[in-house]
Motif scaffolding. Structure first.
Motif, PDB file in Angstrom:
ATOM      1  N   ALA A 125       3.239  91.009  83.097  1.00  0.00           N
ATOM      2  CA  ALA A 125       2.241  89.981  83.407  1.00  0.00           C
ATOM      3  C   ALA A 125       0.890  90.616  83.727  1.00  0.00           C
ATOM      4  CB  ALA A 125       2.722  89.110  84.566  1.00  0.00           C
ATOM      5  N   LEU A 126       0.899  91.765  84.391  1.00  0.00           N
ATOM      6  CA  LEU A 126      -0.367  92.459  84.666  1.00  0.00           C
ATOM      7  C   LEU A 126      -1.040  92.879  83.357  1.00  0.00           C
ATOM      8  CD1 LEU A 126       0.525  94.605  87.811  1.00  0.00           C
ATOM      9  CD2 LEU A 126      -0.913  92.547  87.711  1.00  0.00           C
ATOM     10  N   HIS A 127      -0.265  93.288  82.381  1.00  0.00           N
ATOM     11  CA  HIS A 127      -0.841  93.592  81.064  1.00  0.00           C
ATOM     12  C   HIS A 127      -1.523  92.350  80.488  1.00  0.00           C
ATOM     13  CE1 HIS A 127       0.157  97.704  80.158  1.00  0.00           C
ATOM     14  NE2 HIS A 127       1.453  97.524  80.358  1.00  0.00           N
ATOM     15  N   LEU A 128      -0.897  91.196  80.643  1.00  0.00           N
ATOM     16  CA  LEU A 128      -1.494  89.962  80.131  1.00  0.00           C
ATOM     17  C   LEU A 128      -2.804  89.637  80.839  1.00  0.00           C
ATOM     18  CD1 LEU A 128       1.597  87.601  79.686  1.00  0.00           C
ATOM     19  CD2 LEU A 128       0.582  89.188  78.031  1.00  0.00           C
ATOM     20  N   LEU A 129      -2.939  90.111  82.069  1.00  0.00           N
ATOM     21  CA  LEU A 129      -4.165  89.884  82.841  1.00  0.00           C
ATOM     22  C   LEU A 129      -5.229  90.942  82.575  1.00  0.00           C
ATOM     23  CD1 LEU A 129      -2.604  88.857  86.274  1.00  0.00           C
ATOM     24  CD2 LEU A 129      -3.670  87.359  84.573  1.00  0.00           C
ATOM     25  N   GLY A 130      -4.904  91.911  81.704  1.00  0.00           N
ATOM     26  CA  GLY A 130      -5.907  92.903  81.323  1.00  0.00           C
ATOM     27  C   GLY A 130      -5.709  94.288  81.903  1.00  0.00           C
TER      28      GLY A 130
END
Length: 165
Positions: A125-130
């Motif tokens: 999810a952190l990857h999805l947030l950039g």
């Protein structure tokens, strides 16, 4: 972010007992979504994420296609390209997880399966947030954030006694 629409799917080859419940996955992802980033400045809006549990063959195919690594991996994240605010502002992206890899890693690392899933879901999810971990300084920021978010859930530091590649 206060809400999450989670689209969850699993390959026919995936044993249902080997994956977290919808509520467990949702809780871990929502924990990551508490982080304010340029991609998620509105703490009050809904987010949509697709979460798929797939076979080792499928994750290997995806890993080879998108990362040029012909081997299975535990998880992959596919952030949605930012669109103008009028269009699908709530869609963050897709997370793909290989339960067979996660089961093996949890056993090898002496972690409970649920806690390992919590870590991977927050990480994804952190990857999805950039967030990313290509550069060392990025990796340090991301790992510290993961450690803090997991601690808030009562989960021990997942990087203790682990060799970094």
């Amino acid at each position: 972010m206060s809400g999450l629409y989670l689209r969850l799917s699993a390959d026919d080859s995936v044993e249902p007992a080997s994956i977290p419940s919808r509520n467990q996955a949702r809780t871990a992802i929502l924990q990551a979504l508490t982080v304010a980033t340029p991609r998620s400045p509105d703490a009050g809006r809904m987010a949509e994420i697709s979460l798929a549990f797939v076979s080792n063959a499928e994750i290997t195919r995806l890993n080879a296609h998108y990362r040029q690594q012909e081997k299975p991996t535990n998880c992959l994240s596919f952030p949605q390209d930012p669109l103008p605010p009028v269009f699908r502002r709530d869609l963050l992206g897709d997370i793909v997880i290989a339960p067979a890899v996660v089961l093996q890693e949890a056993a090898e690392q002496g972690k409970t399966l649920l806690n390992h899933y919590r870590h991977l879901l927050i990480h994804s999810a952190l990857h999805l947030l950039g967030y990313d971990h290509v550069e060392d300084h990025e990796a340090q920021i991301m790992e510290q954030l993961e450690i803090r978010l997991l601690a808030e859930m009562g989960v021990a530091d997942p990087y203790l006694n682990q060799i970094h590649e």
